[in-house]
Write a protein that holds these residues in place. Structure first.
Motif, PDB file in Angstrom:
ATOM      1  N   ALA A 102       0.846  -1.345  -0.001  1.00 48.04           N
ATOM      2  CA  ALA A 102      -0.126   0.010   0.053  1.00 48.04           C
ATOM      3  C   ALA A 102       0.913   1.379   0.066  1.00 48.04           C
ATOM      4  O   ALA A 102       0.586   2.069  -0.694  1.00 48.04           O
ATOM      5  CB  ALA A 102      -0.826   0.008   1.150  1.00 48.04           C
ATOM      6  N   SER A 103       1.877   1.095   0.815  1.00 47.86           N
ATOM      7  CA  SER A 103       2.886   2.481   0.962  1.00 47.86           C
ATOM      8  C   SER A 103       3.346   2.638  -0.227  1.00 47.86           C
ATOM      9  O   SER A 103       3.898   3.650  -0.934  1.00 47.86           O
ATOM     10  CB  SER A 103       3.773   2.282   2.127  1.00 47.86           C
ATOM     11  N   LEU A 104       4.005   1.612  -1.058  1.00 44.67           N
ATOM     12  CA  LEU A 104       4.732   1.646  -2.432  1.00 44.67           C
ATOM     13  C   LEU A 104       3.744   2.174  -3.536  1.00 44.67           C
ATOM     14  O   LEU A 104       4.222   3.065  -4.150  1.00 44.67           O
ATOM     15  CB  LEU A 104       5.185   0.303  -2.696  1.00 44.67           C
ATOM     16  N   GLU A 105       2.540   1.764  -3.434  1.00 47.85           N
ATOM     17  CA  GLU A 105       1.409   2.185  -4.312  1.00 47.85           C
ATOM     18  C   GLU A 105       1.338   3.599  -4.038  1.00 47.85           C
ATOM     19  O   GLU A 105       0.957   4.687  -4.882  1.00 47.85           O
ATOM     20  CB  GLU A 105       0.438   1.469  -4.223  1.00 47.85           C
ATOM     21  N   ASP A 106       1.149   4.034  -2.969  1.00 48.01           N
ATOM     22  CA  ASP A 106       0.757   5.583  -2.573  1.00 48.01           C
ATOM     23  C   ASP A 106       1.940   6.481  -2.992  1.00 48.01           C
ATOM     24  O   ASP A 106       1.745   7.429  -3.523  1.00 48.01           O
ATOM     25  CB  ASP A 106       0.655   5.649  -0.956  1.00 48.01           C
ATOM     26  N   GLU A 107       3.188   6.011  -2.719  1.00 38.66           N
ATOM     27  CA  GLU A 107       4.440   6.912  -3.278  1.00 38.66           C
ATOM     28  C   GLU A 107       4.549   6.898  -4.715  1.00 38.66           C
ATOM     29  O   GLU A 107       4.818   7.932  -5.038  1.00 38.66           O
ATOM     30  CB  GLU A 107       5.542   6.028  -2.441  1.00 38.66           C
ATOM     31  N   LEU A 108       4.024   5.867  -5.326  1.00 38.48           N
ATOM     32  CA  LEU A 108       4.138   5.709  -6.751  1.00 38.48           C
ATOM     33  C   LEU A 108       2.911   6.386  -7.389  1.00 38.48           C
ATOM     34  O   LEU A 108       2.901   6.889  -8.617  1.00 38.48           O
ATOM     35  CB  LEU A 108       4.288   4.384  -7.410  1.00 38.48           C
ATOM     36  N   GLY A 109       1.972   6.417  -6.661  1.00 38.59           N
ATOM     37  CA  GLY A 109       0.611   7.074  -7.348  1.00 38.59           C
ATOM     38  C   GLY A 109       0.171   6.290  -8.257  1.00 38.59           C
ATOM     39  O   GLY A 109      -0.913   6.921  -8.945  1.00 38.59           O
ATOM     40  N   ILE A 110       0.232   4.997  -8.296  1.00 41.40           N
ATOM     41  CA  ILE A 110      -0.456   4.071  -9.339  1.00 41.40           C
ATOM     42  C   ILE A 110      -0.557   2.669  -8.559  1.00 41.40           C
ATOM     43  O   ILE A 110       0.162   2.258  -7.632  1.00 41.40           O
ATOM     44  CB  ILE A 110       0.564   3.842 -10.473  1.00 41.40           C
ATOM     45  N   PRO A 111      -1.699   1.854  -8.998  1.00 46.19           N
ATOM     46  CA  PRO A 111      -1.986   0.457  -8.462  1.00 46.19           C
ATOM     47  C   PRO A 111      -1.031  -0.465  -9.152  1.00 46.19           C
ATOM     48  O   PRO A 111      -0.702  -0.338 -10.442  1.00 46.19           O
ATOM     49  CB  PRO A 111      -3.358   0.162  -8.865  1.00 46.19           C
ATOM     50  N   LEU A 112      -0.175  -1.128  -8.525  1.00 48.82           N
ATOM     51  CA  LEU A 112       0.682  -2.180  -8.975  1.00 48.82           C
ATOM     52  C   LEU A 112       0.209  -3.651  -9.175  1.00 48.82           C
ATOM     53  O   LEU A 112       0.707  -4.359 -10.036  1.00 48.82           O
ATOM     54  CB  LEU A 112       1.840  -2.260  -8.298  1.00 48.82           C
ATOM     55  N   LEU A 113      -0.721  -3.865  -8.114  1.00 49.53           N
ATOM     56  CA  LEU A 113      -1.627  -5.188  -8.247  1.00 49.53           C
ATOM     57  C   LEU A 113      -2.909  -5.061  -8.285  1.00 49.53           C
ATOM     58  O   LEU A 113      -3.660  -4.309  -7.830  1.00 49.53           O
ATOM     59  CB  LEU A 113      -0.886  -5.932  -6.903  1.00 49.53           C
ATOM     60  N   CYS A 114      -3.649  -6.119  -8.820  1.00 46.93           N
ATOM     61  CA  CYS A 114      -4.900  -6.398  -8.751  1.00 46.93           C
ATOM     62  C   CYS A 114      -5.200  -7.361  -7.784  1.00 46.93           C
ATOM     63  O   CYS A 114      -4.682  -8.558  -7.835  1.00 46.93           O
ATOM     64  CB  CYS A 114      -5.310  -6.890 -10.117  1.00 46.93           C
ATOM     65  N   ARG A 115      -6.010  -7.002  -6.666  1.00 49.88           N
ATOM     66  CA  ARG A 115      -6.214  -8.008  -5.744  1.00 49.88           C
ATOM     67  C   ARG A 115      -7.942  -8.663  -5.959  1.00 49.88           C
ATOM     68  O   ARG A 115      -8.636  -8.012  -6.304  1.00 49.88           O
ATOM     69  CB  ARG A 115      -6.720  -7.419  -4.460  1.00 49.88           C
ATOM     70  N   GLY A 116      -8.033  -9.957  -5.781  1.00 51.94           N
ATOM     71  CA  GLY A 116      -9.137 -10.501  -6.094  1.00 51.94           C
ATOM     72  C   GLY A 116      -9.194 -12.072  -5.315  1.00 51.94           C
ATOM     73  O   GLY A 116      -8.540 -12.519  -4.673  1.00 51.94           O
ATOM     74  N   ARG A 117     -10.299 -12.687  -5.590  1.00 48.23           N
ATOM     75  CA  ARG A 117     -10.414 -14.059  -5.351  1.00 48.23           C
ATOM     76  C   ARG A 117      -9.475 -14.915  -5.335  1.00 48.23           C
ATOM     77  O   ARG A 117      -9.359 -15.846  -4.779  1.00 48.23           O
ATOM     78  CB  ARG A 117     -12.057 -14.518  -5.456  1.00 48.23           C
TER      79      ARG A 117
END
Length: 289
Positions: A39-54
């Motif tokens: 979460a902190s890495l994505e916040d710092e980059l300002g982009i989603p790196l992973l898709c979370r799912g079932r």
């Protein structure tokens, strides 16, 4: 941005394992730590790196491109570590260690494994001998580090690495043995004495210090022989716990009325010239690595 290598390692672990939970197990951290790092890495980059799912976690298109750079970051860090180790003189070097049997059996293997994990290009040679043999090997330069009971003479620099309790071994045939033994109860047993270097005098001196008489039936040098004799009901014994292992089910283990321990330490020859690999191995022995 304050991106750090820990976040990068977590990202790679999630991608490799396909889930946050498996990545946490692989890295030996909590799942919440994995979640916070991503979460902190994505916040710092300002982009989603992973898709979370079932069905787990998967890289986004931009995540796939970032991953290539992340892998290069870790490869560069590994290259830096290799260069540093080369500078320290660790690459292709050797550490020679001498130890008495029980320490060589129960203390050294995990320490050697940890050291080899950090310095895979350093050869580790182990020699097993008695404490006097360890000292002689250090004096003559045959080994770099010795594992020996402490204290030793001032010709060696030493560091305590663990303590080993002397325990009472009693055969099951001795009947109902209380958990907390008294000197009176011990005096009813004949003992198989461990006739081995400092252990012999340590036990005799301990008995004498508390005004007790030690009834000796046998004096044996091999610790495994003593354990076997106790199991056959030929007497009781006092051994350092590490020397007694493995202890069969037919033998009961109790503490002495007054605790007795031996200190086990690492030793090098004082005022000697020792290569960097020796001090790196000492750090592992002392739990600093």
């Amino acid at each position: 941005m304050s991106m750090n290598l820990f976040q990068v390692r977590v990202l790679l672990a999630v991608v490799e394992k396909g889930s946050f939970s498996e990545a946490a197990l692989n890295l030996n951290i909590s799942q919440s730590s994995v979640s916070r790092a991503i979460a902190s890495l994505e916040d710092e980059l300002g982009i989603p790196l992973l898709c979370r799912g079932r069905f787990g976690a998967h890289l986004t298109p931009i995540g796939e491109r970032v991953l290539n750079h992340a892998q290069k970051m870790l490869e560069l860090r590994d290259s830096i570590d290799q260069e540093v180790n080369l500078e320290k003189g660790l690459h292709g070097s050797r550490v020679r260690v001498a130890s008495f049997r029980s320490a060589a059996t129960h203390i050294l293997p995990p320490k050697v494994a940890a050291f080899r994990n950090n310095f895979p290009n350093v050869e580790v040679k182990i020699t097993e001998t008695d404490p006097l043999g360890v000292e002689q090997a250090l004096r003559t330069g045959q080994v770099d580090i010795g594992l020996i009971p402490l204290p030793r003479s001032e010709e060696f620099d030493t560091w305590e690495i663990t303590r080993d309790e002397y325990v009472v071994l009693l055969p099951n045939s001795a009947g109902n043995i209380p958990h907390n033994l008294t000197w009176e109860e011990l005096s009813s047993h004949a003992f198989i004495l461990y006739n081995y270097a400092e252990c012999t005098s340590a036990v005799r001196d301990h008995w004498a210090q508390w005004g007790q008489t030690l009834k000796i039936a046998y004096e044996i040098k091999e610790d495994s022989t003593i354990v076997s004799m106790v199991a056959q009901g030929l007497g009781a014994a006092i051994l350092p716990r590490l020397a007694a292992l493995p202890i069969p089910k037919s033998v009961k283990v109790r503490s002495l009325p007054v605790r007795l321990e031996r200190a086990i330490g690492a030793a090098i020859l004082a005022n000697g010239l020792h290569p960097p690999a020796v001090f790196a191995f000492l750090d592992v022995l002392r739990g600093n690595n």
